[in-house]
Design a protein around this motif. Structure first.
Motif, mmCIF file in Angstrom:
data_model
loop_
_atom_site.group_PDB
_atom_site.id
_atom_site.type_symbol
_atom_site.label_atom_id
_atom_site.label_comp_id
_atom_site.label_asym_id
_atom_site.label_seq_id
_atom_site.Cartn_x
_atom_site.Cartn_y
_atom_site.Cartn_z
ATOM 1 N N ASP A 183 -3.334 5.726 -0.915
ATOM 2 C CA ASP A 183 -4.100 4.563 -1.414
ATOM 3 C C ASP A 183 -5.234 4.594 -0.287
ATOM 4 N N CYS A 238 0.990 -1.079 0.162
ATOM 5 C CA CYS A 238 -0.168 0.137 -0.095
ATOM 6 C C CYS A 238 1.141 1.116 0.072
ATOM 7 N N ARG A 298 -6.800 -3.393 -0.720
ATOM 8 C CA ARG A 298 -6.501 -2.122 -1.566
ATOM 9 C C ARG A 298 -7.396 -2.311 -2.758
#
Length: 139
Positions: A74, A70, A98
């Motif tokens: 994000d 990540c 994600r």
């Protein structure tokens, strides 16, 4: 089992010099998710401490898998649920997404802990109350 889901935006302070989340930050996310799950079940930490005379539920073991990084900016969606109850311990399952991808999975073992009767500086495991188990086991 009751599931708590929340989202968070990855901040620059979460990241290492490579611009990806520094792995210990995930553990903070998961700890927060556990507290939110208990609160959703009606048992925030202050209530637990007052009502059941416990210190809390400290971590005694954790296992995690990092599947995709990540990065700053994000949006992460974190799902938290109780995976298993035992006498005085329980496992919490966390899945961090994600987008559509699973980025991190973790299983954290915690102990329902109160003060040791002979030494208040120490902790001692206690049985998880049935009322708490029931609230976290509902759908």
């Amino acid at each position: 089992m009751l599931i708590h889901t929340h989202t968070r935006l990855i901040e620059w302070s979460d990241c290492d010099p490579a611009g990806i989340v520094f792995h210990p930050r995930y553990l903070a996310y998961f700890d927060h998710g556990t507290n939110l799950l208990f609160a959703k079940a009606g048992f925030d930490l202050a209530t637990l401490q007052t009502r059941f005379e416990v210190i809390g539920y400290p971590v005694v073991d954790l296992r995690s898998r990092f599947l995709a990084p990540c990065r700053y900016g994000d949006e992460a969606r974190i799902e938290t649920r109780i995976a298993e109850f035992r006498h005085s311990s329980f496992d919490v399952q966390h899945v961090l997404h994600r987008g559509d991808a699973v980025a991190v999975e973790a299983r954290v073992t915690r102990v329902w802990a109160g003060r040791h009767p002979e030494d208040p500086r120490r902790m001692q495991g206690r049985p998880v109350p049935q009322e708490v188990r029931a609230a976290l086991s509902r759908h």
